[in-house]
Write a protein that holds these residues in place. Structure first.
Motif, short mmCIF file in Angstrom:
data_model
loop_
_atom_site.label_atom_id
_atom_site.label_comp_id
_atom_site.label_asym_id
_atom_site.label_seq_id
_atom_site.Cartn_x
_atom_site.Cartn_y
_atom_site.Cartn_z
N ASP A 236 0.84 -1.20 0.00
CA ASP A 236 0.00 0.00 0.00
C ASP A 236 0.88 1.25 0.00
O ASP A 236 1.60 1.52 0.97
N PRO A 237 0.82 2.08 -1.06
CA PRO A 237 1.69 3.26 -1.15
C PRO A 237 1.25 4.41 -0.28
O PRO A 237 1.99 5.39 -0.12
N SER A 238 0.06 4.32 0.33
CA SER A 238 -0.44 5.43 1.15
C SER A 238 0.03 5.32 2.60
O SER A 238 -0.27 6.21 3.40
N MET A 239 0.75 4.26 2.92
CA MET A 239 1.18 4.02 4.29
C MET A 239 2.70 4.08 4.42
O MET A 239 3.43 3.84 3.47
N VAL A 240 3.13 4.42 5.63
CA VAL A 240 4.55 4.35 5.98
C VAL A 240 4.67 3.41 7.17
O VAL A 240 3.93 3.54 8.15
N ALA A 241 5.58 2.45 7.07
CA ALA A 241 5.82 1.49 8.16
C ALA A 241 7.13 1.83 8.85
O ALA A 241 8.16 2.04 8.19
N ILE A 242 7.10 1.90 10.17
CA ILE A 242 8.27 2.28 10.95
C ILE A 242 8.49 1.28 12.08
O ILE A 242 7.54 0.90 12.76
N ASN A 243 9.73 0.86 12.25
CA ASN A 243 10.14 0.07 13.41
C ASN A 243 11.19 0.87 14.16
O ASN A 243 12.03 1.53 13.56
N ALA A 244 11.15 0.80 15.50
CA ALA A 244 12.07 1.60 16.32
C ALA A 244 12.40 0.86 17.60
O ALA A 244 11.56 0.15 18.17
N SER A 245 13.64 1.06 18.06
CA SER A 245 14.06 0.51 19.34
C SER A 245 15.12 1.41 19.95
O SER A 245 15.69 2.27 19.26
N TRP A 246 15.40 1.20 21.24
CA TRP A 246 16.38 2.03 21.94
C TRP A 246 17.80 1.75 21.45
O TRP A 246 18.15 0.62 21.10
N GLY A 247 18.63 2.81 21.42
CA GLY A 247 20.04 2.67 21.13
C GLY A 247 20.36 2.46 19.67
O GLY A 247 19.56 2.77 18.78
N LEU A 248 21.56 1.93 19.42
CA LEU A 248 21.99 1.63 18.06
C LEU A 248 21.15 0.48 17.50
O LEU A 248 20.54 -0.29 18.25
N GLY A 249 21.16 0.33 16.18
CA GLY A 249 20.28 -0.65 15.55
C GLY A 249 20.71 -2.09 15.64
O GLY A 249 20.03 -2.98 15.11
N LEU A 250 21.83 -2.38 16.33
CA LEU A 250 22.36 -3.74 16.35
C LEU A 250 21.40 -4.74 16.99
O LEU A 250 21.31 -5.89 16.55
N ALA A 251 20.69 -4.34 18.02
CA ALA A 251 19.77 -5.27 18.70
C ALA A 251 18.63 -5.68 17.79
O ALA A 251 18.17 -6.83 17.83
N VAL A 252 18.16 -4.75 16.96
CA VAL A 252 17.07 -5.05 16.03
C VAL A 252 17.57 -5.96 14.93
O VAL A 252 16.97 -7.01 14.63
N VAL A 253 18.69 -5.60 14.30
CA VAL A 253 19.24 -6.39 13.21
C VAL A 253 19.59 -7.80 13.67
O VAL A 253 19.39 -8.78 12.95
N GLY A 254 20.09 -7.91 14.89
CA GLY A 254 20.47 -9.21 15.43
C GLY A 254 19.32 -10.02 15.98
O GLY A 254 19.52 -11.14 16.46
N GLY A 255 18.10 -9.48 15.92
CA GLY A 255 16.94 -10.21 16.42
C GLY A 255 16.90 -10.35 17.93
O GLY A 255 16.27 -11.26 18.46
#
Length: 358
Positions: free
Chosen positions: A212-231
């Motif tokens: 859907d081009p009318s939406m923006v999806a955002i993910n966010a977490s505390w600190g640097l992005g390593l915890a998110v990328v590493g699962g």
């Protein structure tokens, strides 16, 4: 591209790059140059060219070893791919960065330090492979990134390690599947001033699950992005209307770990998030609105949906920086499998990683 003296160009400031420089500096660096031209907030830095990589390979006498190892690779032969990767990596890992490249790294690193008011500024050293950020293919997640690197020697070591990651098993396998195994691979490298991120994440300027081009999806977490990328954490998950700014979906998850700068000043360390912050929303509606505005500007500049990595600086200002943007790839027409739970779930499945752990 040769300079006026007739020798290869090894380094160029990011602000002097455009998308036409992708074959010489890689997709990540070229896209950052485009973002700067569009006045998007990007940390200052410089790009190391594929010519520097080729000089490294030539000066170390590695051409024959690389060609010989890759000649035995066929798509799907995991043992041959692993053997080739190990042979090439071991040969590259102990080879020196050419002196002429090192001198230029030192000069440009000093310029970052001068702008930041630091003698030894912390930088991110990121792989910038040729062809990695196209709409047809993505090498994202297959090559290395090193955060909070300080000092010329450590920067040069990280640059070499990025070059080594061009021959990781996933990267070799992916090129083989794309019928690019016969092409001599090359890599640029991006070096940028680190953002001491209080919050970081990823933003898609469309819904990456439905398209859907009318939406923006955002993910966010505390600190640097390593915890998110590493699962290691499940990030907060937002779906926002690009048209009205309405927050259509907001899932706040418990975020029990984050990565922050090491107290020694070099590298990042994993720490526990204090109890009072674990279940607190990362982004308020004002911060979401800032992200949406920047995301729409990036999408307009590139003329298509974008996958954007961003960071908000620690401190009162919460200054927003974009550290990467690339075309959204792999949008399915009608997925046969169950829909991913979030944009980050889609990222992890696309790049061959397991789902984030809660």
């Amino acid at each position: 591209m040769p300079d006026t003296a007739g020798r290869a160009e090894y380094i160029r400031p990011l602000q002097r790059l455009t998308r036409d420089d992708e074959p010489r500096f890689g997709g990540k660096s070229a896209n950052l140059g485009e973002l700067l031209a569009a006045e998007i907030p990007v940390p200052p830095g410089f790009a190391i060219s594929t010519a520097a990589f080729r000089a490294f390979v030539r000066d170390a006498g590695l051409e024959g070893r690389i060609e010989g190892a890759l000649a035995r690779v066929t798509p799907g032969d995991l043992e041959a791919i692993a053997t080739a990767s190990h042979a090439i990596s071991e040969a590259m890992r102990f080879a020196p960065v050419p002196d002429v490249v090192r001198v230029e790294v030192e000069q440009h690193y000093a310029q970052i330090g001068k702008a930041a008011g630091l003698d030894s500024p912390p930088v991110a050293v990121r792989s910038s492979a040729v062809g990695e950020d196209s709409a047809e293919a993505t090498f994202a997640g297959q090559q290395e990134t090193y955060l909070w690197v300080r000092g010329v020697q450590h920067v040069c070591d990280a640059v070499r390690d990025c070059w080594v990651s061009l021959f990781s098993p996933p990267a070799i396998s992916y090129r083989a599947r794309l019928d690019r195994a016969e092409e001599p691979p090359a890599m640029g490298v991006t070096v940028q001033l680190m953002v001491d991120a209080e919050v970081s994440g990823v933003m898609f300027t469309c819904n990456p699950v439905s398209g859907d081009p009318s939406m923006v999806a955002i993910n966010a977490s505390w600190g640097l992005g390593l915890a998110v990328v590493g699962g290691e954490v499940t990030p907060d998950d937002y779906l926002v209307s690009k048209v009205t700014g309405e927050v259509v979906r907001e899932h706040v998850h418990s975020k029990d770990v984050e990565y922050v700068p090491d107290a020694t000043g070099a590298g990042a360390v994993r720490v526990e998030v204090p109890d009072e912050r674990r279940d607190v929303v990362c982004l308020d509606h004002t911060a979401l609105a800032r992200l949406i505005e920047v995301g729409k500007r990036i999408e307009r500049h590139f003329g298509g949906h974008q996958d954007v990595e961003w960071a908000m600086a620690r401190g009162g200002s919460g200054e927003l920086f974009v550290v990467q943007a690339r075309p959204v790839t792999g949008l399915a027409k009608k997925p046969e499998n169950p829909k991913p739970a979030s944009a980050m779930s889609l990222i992890m499945s696309t790049f061959g990683a397991g789902p984030p752990k809660g």
